[in-house]
Design an enzyme around this catalytic site. Structure first.
Site, mmCIF file in Angstrom:
data_model
loop_
_atom_site.group_PDB
_atom_site.id
_atom_site.type_symbol
_atom_site.label_atom_id
_atom_site.label_comp_id
_atom_site.label_asym_id
_atom_site.label_seq_id
_atom_site.Cartn_x
_atom_site.Cartn_y
_atom_site.Cartn_z
ATOM 1 N N GLU A 189 0.098 -0.762 0.491
ATOM 2 C CA GLU A 189 0.805 -1.434 -1.050
ATOM 3 C C GLU A 189 0.231 -2.854 -1.172
ATOM 4 O OE1 GLU A 189 4.971 -0.927 -1.878
ATOM 5 O OE2 GLU A 189 4.732 -2.532 -3.376
ATOM 6 N N ARG A 190 0.188 -3.748 -0.172
ATOM 7 C CA ARG A 190 -0.047 -5.136 -0.024
ATOM 8 C C ARG A 190 -1.478 -5.476 -0.429
ATOM 9 N NH1 ARG A 190 5.129 -6.430 3.894
ATOM 10 N NH2 ARG A 190 6.537 -6.238 2.080
#
Ligand SMILES: Cc1cc2nc3c(=O)[nH]c(=O)nc-3n(C[C@H](O)[C@H](O)[C@H](O)COP(=O)(O)OP(=O)(O)OC[C@H]3O[C@@H](n4cnc5c(N)ncnc54)[C@H](O)[C@@H]3O)c2cc1C
Length: 386
Positions: A242-243
Site C-alpha cells: 500500500e505504501r
C-alpha cells in the site's frame, strides 16, 4: 530500476486508459461524489490491469512489483486522486495478503473475480477509536461451530459502499494485541453488514468512503486468510505494498502539478513580465522538480528491495513519508503561484492540493512512518503496552 519494452507497453496501456476512460469524466465524478466503479473495474479487469502482479492461476499477469509501480505511476496522471485511490485499494491494499496467504478456495472465490473486475473489494482496518494504533482495534470475531460471528465497526473505508467483500482485520482471541488478530474475508451481502451514508471528505471526492457496521455477522472460518492470530503481521506486510503504491502514485501527479503551474506562469503576467520570469518562481519550481526526482529514486529503491525479496519496510516507510510531505509542499507552492485562480474549487491544482493531503494521513500517518523509521534506526524509546 531497469525498465524493459514490456514496462513501456504497460505504461502506455495505463496512460491510454487514464486519458480515454478516466480523465474525460473526472469533473462529473468529482461533483457526483462517486464514479461507476463496477463498469470501470470491469474495463480494467479486461485489460489485466487489476492483476498485474497476481498469480496467473487466478487470472493475473504474474509480473513482478516493478510493473505495479509503473501502473501506479501512470495512474497519477488522472485528473483526480479518487479514482486511482479506488483502483489502488483493489490491487495493492485489499488483495496482497489474500494472494500471498489465502487458500486456493478463497483465491478462487475472492481473488479471481477481483482480478477480473467482477468483484469490488475494500480493506477494513481503521476504526473510530483506532486508526494509527492498529493493534488497538476492537472489532471481534468469536468462534461458533465452523463459523465466526463478527461484531464491531470500521471507519473511513474506501470503496465500501460499492464493495462486494471486505478484507477485515478483527480480533479472534484474547491473546496479546499483535497475536490476536486475523484477516477475514466478509462478503458485504452477509446479513448484519451495513454502511453509513457517504462520508463528506475534503478531497478524493470521486472515491466513496463510508463507515461499516458489523452486527452478528456470520461467516465461515474458512474465510480467514492464513493461520489464526497472524492477521496483524499480514496486515503490516500488506501495508508495505500500500505504501509503495501510494508513493509511486504521487510522483506523476506532482509532476503534472508542476507542469501545469509552469504553463500558467508563462502565460500570466504581473508588473510587465511573465510570472515564470521571477527568479523566485522558476527557482522554486526547479527545486520542487528536484525533490520529485528524489522521491522517484527512493520509491524505485524500495521497490527494488521488495522485488529482491528483502525487507523493504525502512525504504517503503521513507518513501511514504516523503510522498506525503512533498505532496503537501508541491501542491501548496503551486497553488500559491496560481493566486486567486488556484483558490477556486475546480482548479486542477486546488484539487491536487486537497487530494494529496490524504497521503500524510491514510495508510499510516507521517508520524507512524517516522516511528517505524526510528525503530529501524534503533532510536525509538521502547514502549510498554498495558
Ligand atoms: C479518505 C480516507 C480514506 C481511508 N481509507 C481507509 C480504508 O480504506 N481502510 C482503512 O482501514 N482505513 C482507511 N482510512 C483511515 C486511515 O488509514 C486513518 O485515518 C489513518 O491511519 C490515521 O488514523 P486516525 O485517523 O485514527 O488518526 P489517529 O490515530 O487518531 O491520529 C491522529 C493524528 O495524530 C498523529 N499521531 C498518531 N499517532 C502518533 C504518534 N504515535 N506519535 C505522534 N503523532 C501521532 C498523526 O498526525 C495522526 O494523523 C482512510 C482515511 C481517510 C481520511
Amino acid at each position: 530500476m531497469k525498465f524493459t519494452p514490456e514496462h513501456d507497453a504497460l505504461r502506455k496501456t495505463v496512460r491510454d486508459f487514464v486519458e480515454k476512460e478516466i480523465n474525460p469524466y473526472c469533473d462529473e465524478w468529482e461533483a457526483a461524489g462517486e464514479f461507476p466503479i463496477k463498469d470501470l473495474f470491469k474495463k480494467l479487469g479486461n485489460l489485466g490491469l487489476l492483476g498485474i502482479q497476481k498469480p496467473e492461476a487466478y487470472g493475473g499477469m504474474g509480473l513482478d512489483y516493478s510493473y505495479n509501480l509503473v501502473a501506479a505511476e501512470e495512474l497519477g496522471l488522472a485528473l483526480c486522486g479518487g479514482v486511482p485511490l479506488a483502483i489502488g485499494v483493489q490491487t495493492d491494499m485489499c488483495t496482497p495478503a489474500l494472494a500471498r496467504f489465502g487458500s486456493d478456495e478463497l483465491k478462487r472465490e475472492f481473488l479471481a473475480p477481483a482480478i477480473a473486475g467482477d468483484r469490488v473489494g475494500c480493506i477494513g482496518v481503521s476504526e473510530v477509536d483506532a486508526g494509527s494504533d492498529v493493534a488497538g482495534i476492537r472489532t471481534n470475531a468469536r468462534k461458533d461451530g465452523d463459523d465466526y460471528i463478527i461484531n464491531g465497526s470500521k471507519m473511513w473505508i474506501t470503496n465500501s459502499p460499492k464493495a462486494d467483500f471486505i478484507c477485515l482485520l478483527a480480533n479472534t482471541s484474547d491473546d496479546k494485541p499483535h497475536r490476536n488478530k486475523s484477516l477475514i474475508l466478509v462478503p458485504t451481502d452477509t446479513p448484519g453488514v451495513s454502511f453509513s451514508p457517504h462520508l463528506n471528505k475534503l478531497g478524493m471526492r470521486s472515491s466513496e468512503t463510508a463507515q461499516i457496521f458489523l452486527d452478528d455477522v456470520r461467516v465461515p472460518q474458512r474465510n480467514r486468510i492464513g493461520a489464526e492470530g497472524t492477521g496483524f503481521m499480514m496486515q503490516m506486510m500488506q501495508f508495505q505494498e500500500e505504501r509503495m503504491w501510494g508513493a509511486a502514485n504521487v510522483i506523476k501527479a506532482l509532476e503534472a502539478c508542476i507542469d501545469r503551474t509552469i504553463t500558467y506562469c508563462r502565460e500570466r503576467r504581473t508588473f510587465g513580465q511573465a510570472l515564470i520570469d521571477n527568479q523566485y518562481i522558476h527557482f522554486r519550481l526547479a527545486e520542487l522538480q528536484t525533490e520529485v526526482e528524489a522521491l522517484r529514486a527512493l520509491t524505485y529503491q524500495a521497490c527494488e528491495q521488495h522485488i529482491a525479496g528483502q525487507d523493504a519496510t525502512r525504504l517503503a516507510s521513507m518513501a511514504k513519508l516523503k510522498a506525503g510531505r512533498l505532496g503537501r509542499e508541491v501542491t501548496d507552492a503551486c497553488l500559491q503561484f496560481w493566486g486567486g485562480n488556484g483558490y477556486m474549487w475546480d482548479n486542477p491544482v486546488s484539487r491536487a492540493f486537497r487530494d494529496v493531503r490524504l497521503v500524510s494521513i491514510g495508510g499510516g500517518a507521517d508520524e507512524i512512518m517516522l516511528g517505524i523509521i526510528c525503530k529501524l534506526m534503533g532510536i525509538l524509546p521502547s514502549k510498554r503496552r498495558d
